[in-house]
Motif scaffolding. Structure first.
Motif, PDB file in Angstrom:
ATOM      1  N   HIS A 173       1.099  -1.479   0.026  1.00 38.93           N
ATOM      2  CA  HIS A 173      -0.243  -0.305   0.159  1.00 38.93           C
ATOM      3  C   HIS A 173       0.869   1.211   0.495  1.00 38.93           C
ATOM      4  O   HIS A 173       1.632   1.188   0.649  1.00 38.93           O
ATOM      5  N   VAL A 174       0.831   2.213  -0.990  1.00 35.01           N
ATOM      6  CA  VAL A 174       1.718   3.597  -1.426  1.00 35.01           C
ATOM      7  C   VAL A 174       0.556   4.610  -1.432  1.00 35.01           C
ATOM      8  O   VAL A 174      -0.004   4.365  -1.667  1.00 35.01           O
ATOM      9  N   VAL A 175       0.951   5.198  -0.290  1.00 37.14           N
ATOM     10  CA  VAL A 175       0.263   6.666  -0.616  1.00 37.14           C
ATOM     11  C   VAL A 175       1.159   7.882  -1.061  1.00 37.14           C
ATOM     12  O   VAL A 175       2.305   8.423  -0.395  1.00 37.14           O
ATOM     13  N   ILE A 176       0.469   8.667  -1.473  1.00 37.17           N
ATOM     14  CA  ILE A 176       1.583  10.188  -2.105  1.00 37.17           C
ATOM     15  C   ILE A 176       1.272  11.263  -1.755  1.00 37.17           C
ATOM     16  O   ILE A 176      -0.209  11.059  -1.989  1.00 37.17           O
ATOM     17  N   SER A 177       1.655  12.083  -1.269  1.00 39.05           N
ATOM     18  CA  SER A 177       1.106  12.990  -0.515  1.00 39.05           C
ATOM     19  C   SER A 177       1.963  14.662  -1.270  1.00 39.05           C
ATOM     20  O   SER A 177       2.959  14.687  -1.295  1.00 39.05           O
ATOM     21  N   CYS A 178       0.634  14.970  -2.532  1.00 41.05           N
ATOM     22  CA  CYS A 178       1.875  15.654  -3.377  1.00 41.05           C
ATOM     23  C   CYS A 178       1.224  17.318  -4.137  1.00 41.05           C
ATOM     24  O   CYS A 178       0.141  16.671  -2.785  1.00 41.05           O
ATOM     25  N   PRO A 179       1.844  18.108  -3.901  1.00 43.78           N
ATOM     26  CA  PRO A 179       0.674  19.505  -4.909  1.00 43.78           C
ATOM     27  C   PRO A 179      -0.144  18.679  -5.740  1.00 43.78           C
ATOM     28  O   PRO A 179       0.324  17.913  -6.175  1.00 43.78           O
ATOM     29  N   ARG A 180      -0.920  19.236  -6.064  1.00 44.15           N
ATOM     30  CA  ARG A 180      -1.924  19.267  -7.697  1.00 44.15           C
ATOM     31  C   ARG A 180      -1.236  18.719  -8.504  1.00 44.15           C
ATOM     32  O   ARG A 180      -1.334  18.100  -9.344  1.00 44.15           O
ATOM     33  N   GLU A 181       0.274  19.941  -9.093  1.00 43.26           N
ATOM     34  CA  GLU A 181       0.296  20.289 -10.469  1.00 43.26           C
ATOM     35  C   GLU A 181       1.350  18.799 -10.370  1.00 43.26           C
ATOM     36  O   GLU A 181       1.328  18.378 -11.611  1.00 43.26           O
ATOM     37  N   ARG A 182       1.442  18.041  -9.356  1.00 44.40           N
ATOM     38  CA  ARG A 182       2.454  16.796 -10.050  1.00 44.40           C
ATOM     39  C   ARG A 182       1.746  15.214  -9.490  1.00 44.40           C
ATOM     40  O   ARG A 182       1.959  14.114  -9.726  1.00 44.40           O
ATOM     41  N   ARG A 183       0.340  15.558  -9.230  1.00 41.90           N
ATOM     42  CA  ARG A 183      -0.657  14.655  -9.397  1.00 41.90           C
ATOM     43  C   ARG A 183      -0.256  13.371 -10.317  1.00 41.90           C
ATOM     44  O   ARG A 183      -0.367  12.461  -9.994  1.00 41.90           O
ATOM     45  N   GLU A 184      -0.700  14.308 -10.958  1.00 43.21           N
ATOM     46  CA  GLU A 184      -0.455  13.012 -12.628  1.00 43.21           C
ATOM     47  C   GLU A 184       0.573  12.607 -13.249  1.00 43.21           C
ATOM     48  O   GLU A 184       1.006  11.168 -12.882  1.00 43.21           O
ATOM     49  N   GLN A 185       1.862  12.850 -12.371  1.00 46.81           N
ATOM     50  CA  GLN A 185       3.157  12.594 -12.510  1.00 46.81           C
ATOM     51  C   GLN A 185       3.335  11.093 -11.485  1.00 46.81           C
ATOM     52  O   GLN A 185       3.522  10.116 -12.197  1.00 46.81           O
ATOM     53  N   TRP A 186       3.381  11.177 -10.451  1.00 49.24           N
ATOM     54  CA  TRP A 186       3.018  10.246  -9.397  1.00 49.24           C
ATOM     55  C   TRP A 186       1.784   9.374  -9.503  1.00 49.24           C
ATOM     56  O   TRP A 186       2.439   7.605  -9.603  1.00 49.24           O
TER      57      TRP A 186
END
Length: 467
Positions: A209-222
Motif C-alpha cells: 500500500h503506497v500513499v503519495i502526498s504531493c501538490p496538485r501539479e505533480r499528482r498526475e506524474q505520481w
C-alpha cells in the motif's frame, strides 16, 4: 570548497534506500492462510467428533463425520469468496470470526437443503450435527482470536507493508506506515532518469500500500509512476478525472481522502499461478536443453576463447535494474553493454556461432536462469538495454507509456515477439508496435494466453528480423 561530489551524494542515497527496503510479507501471509486453512479442516472434524461423543457416546461416530466431510468443501468455497482468508481477517478477529461464522451457517444450510431433496436426512444424527456446528462455531472464534493475538505478538501486528511518500504535500500520518521524504531521496516523478527510477522501484518493492502526498501539479506524474511500478497506490487529493482513478478511499480518523490510481496488474492468486508456470517451464527447459546449452557454450569458447555469457544491465519489473544473461554472440572487444547501437544485418561485431545463435534465438536461452531467479518471467514484455533508441530517441522519449510496460516482470518471449515485432528499432513505429502489444498483454493476462504465446514462440524462433 565543496567536498560533496555527485558520486558521493549518489552513494549516500543508495545507502538510504537500502535502509528503507521492505521485506516481502507475501510468504508470511500465505503461510498464515495455509495454517488457518489446515486448522479449520482439523477443528471441523474435531468438533463433529466431539459432538458425536457427547450425544452418541461414541467418538467420531461415522454419521456425524459424514456430515463434517460433506460440509467442509462448501465451507471452504464460501470462506474463500467472503474474505475469511483475506488480509483484514489477519488483523481484525471480530471481522474474521463474523466471516467464518457466515460461511459456516451458509454451508450448513446448503448441505441441509441438498440432504432434504435427496432424502438423505436420516443418514445424519440431527442432535450430533447440531452439537458439531455449535462446537465448530466456538472453535472458529477461538482460532481467529488466537491467530490475531499471535500475529500481534510475533510480528507486532504487521501483516502488510505501507509506505507514505511526502512530496511537499499535506500531512498524512498513516498508522503503521513508513514515511519518507521525496526530497531526501531525490525522487522526481517527472524525471526519466533510469537511476532515479531504480531508486523509486527499490523503495516501492514489496509494498502492499503506497500513499503519495504531493501538490496538485505533480499528482498526475505520481499517478503515472505508481501505475508503472505495478503497486497498489493512492494519491492524497480530491477526485480528478485526469488521474484515471479506480476508486476513492476515505480515512475518517485522519480527515483525508485519497484516490486509488493503481492496483497492480495481477492479484496474489494470479501471481502465484504465473510464478508456478515460470518455474515449471524454466526448470524443464534447462533440463531438456542442457545438452544443447553445453554444446553452444563449448562452440563459443572454441571460437575465440572469450567468455561464454554476456551479462547486461536491463530494466525489469518496477523499473528496477537486473543483470540479464545471454550467450555471447559478439566479439569480446566489441561488446555493447549499454545497447547504444542496434544490431544490424551483416553486423561486423557478430561472431560466426553468434550469427547462428541470433538467427535461431538460441542466444536467449540462458535467460531461463533469470526466470528461476525471479528476475524474469517466461512470458512478458521483453527487457531493453538502457541505451536503446528508436529514430535516435530513447524509448521513453518516443512514448511516455513505455515505463508502464515494466509493471510486470520482463519475459523470455512475449506477445510482441510472436506478432513479429523483433529486431532493430530504426523507426519510432518499431517501438510503438511493440509497446502496444506489451500493454495489451498486461491488460489481458491469463495463464492460457501465456501457454498460447509459448507455443506460438516455437513457430517464430527463426525470423527475418532476428539478426
Amino acid at each position: 570548497m565543496n567536498l560533496v561530489t555527485p558520486k558521493l551524494l549518489e552513494s549516500v542515497r543508495h545507502e538510504n534506500v537500502e535502509s528503507k527496503l521492505a521485506p516481502s510479507l507475501d510468504r508470511r501471509r500465505l503461510r498464515t492462510y495455509a495454517l488457518i486453512l489446515i486448522a479449520d479442516a482439523a477443528l471441523f472434524n474435531l468438533a463433529f467428533a466431539l459432538g458425536s461423543l457427547v450425544w452418541e457416546g461414541r467418538w467420531a461416530e461415522p454419521r456425524a463425520m459424514l456430515a463434517a466431510q460433506a460440509m467442509l468443501p462448501a465451507f471452504f468455497t464460501i470462506a474463500f469468496y467472503n474474505s475469511s482468508y483475506g488480509l483484514k481477517a489477519l488483523s481484525d478477529w471480530l471481522f474474521a470470526t463474523r466471516k467464518a461464522l457466515i460461511a459456516l451457517v451458509i454451508s450448513a444450510g446448503l448441505i441441509n437443503f441438498v440432504a432434504f431433496y435427496t432424502k438423505s436426512n436420516e443418514d445424519f444424527s440431527r442432535a450430533a450435527v447440531t452439537l458439531g456446528l455449535l462446537f465448530t462455531a466456538i472453535m472458529l472464534f477461538a482460532l481467529r482470536w488466537s491467530i490475531t493475538m499471535l500475529i500481534q505478538w510475533r510480528w507486532n501486528g504487521r501483516i502488510a507493508n505501507r509506505l507514505v511518500i511526502d512530496d511537499d504535500g499535506s500531512s498524512f500520518l498513516y498508522p503503521d506506515a513508513v514515511a519518507i521524504s521525496a526530497r531526501a531521496f531525490n525522487l522526481d516523478p517527472g524525471s526519466h532518469d533510469p537511476f532515479m527510477l531504480d531508486r523509486l522501484g527499490k523503495l516501492l518493492r514489496n509494498q502492499d500500500h503506497v500513499v503519495i502526498s504531493c501538490p496538485r501539479e505533480r499528482r498526475e506524474q505520481w499517478a503515472f509512476m505508481l501505475k508503472s511500478a505495478g503497486v497498489y497506490g493512492e494519491i492524497v487529493s480530491e477526485p480528478a478525472h485526469s488521474l484515471g482513478a479506480v476508486g476513492v478511499h476515505r480515512y475518517a480518523e485522519l480527515d483525508r481522502t485519497t484516490l486509488v490510481v493503481s492496483t497492480g496488474p495481477l492479484g496474489l492468486r494470479s501471481r502465484i499461478v504465473k510464478r508456478a508456470f515460470d518455474i515449471a517451464v524454466a526448470a524443464a527447459g534447462l533440463l531438456v536443453l542442457s545438452p544443447l546449452l553445453l554444446a553452444v557454450a563449448l562452440l563459443i569458447k572454441l571460437e575465440d576463447g572469450g567468455p561464454v555469457l554476456f551479462v547486461q544491465r536491463r530494466l525489469g519489473r518496477g523499473n528496477q535494474f537486473f543483470e540479464m544473461r545471454k550467450f555471447r554472440s559478439m566479439r569480446e572487444e566489441k561488446l555493447d553493454h549499454d545497447g547504444e547501437r542496434s544490431t544490424a544485418r551483416d553486423d561486423d561485431r557478430i561472431t560466426r556461432i553468434g550469427a547462428f545463435m541470433r538467427r535461431t534465438s538460441i542466444d536467449e536461452l540462458p535467460q531461463l536462469i533469470n526466470v528461476l531467479r525471479g528476475e524474469m518471467s517466461i512470458v512478458g514484455p521483453r527487457p531493453h538495454a538502457l541505451g536503446s533508441r528508436a529514430n535516435n530517441k530513447f524509448f521513453w522519449e518516443v512514448d511516455r507509456k513505455y515505463w508502464q510496460r515494466h509493471c510486470l516482470k520482463p519475459g523470455l518471449t512475449g506477445l510482441a515477439q510472436v506478432r513479429g515485432h523483433r529486431g532493430a528499432t530504426e523507426f519510432e513505429k518499431d517501438l510503438t508496435d511493440r509497446l502496444q502489444s506489451d500493454l495489451e498483454y498486461i491488460a489481458k493476462w491469463s495463464l492460457m494466453r501465456d501457454i498460447k504465446i509459448v507455443l506460438r514462440t516455437v513457430m517464430v524462433l527463426k525470423h527475418d528480423n532476428a539478426y
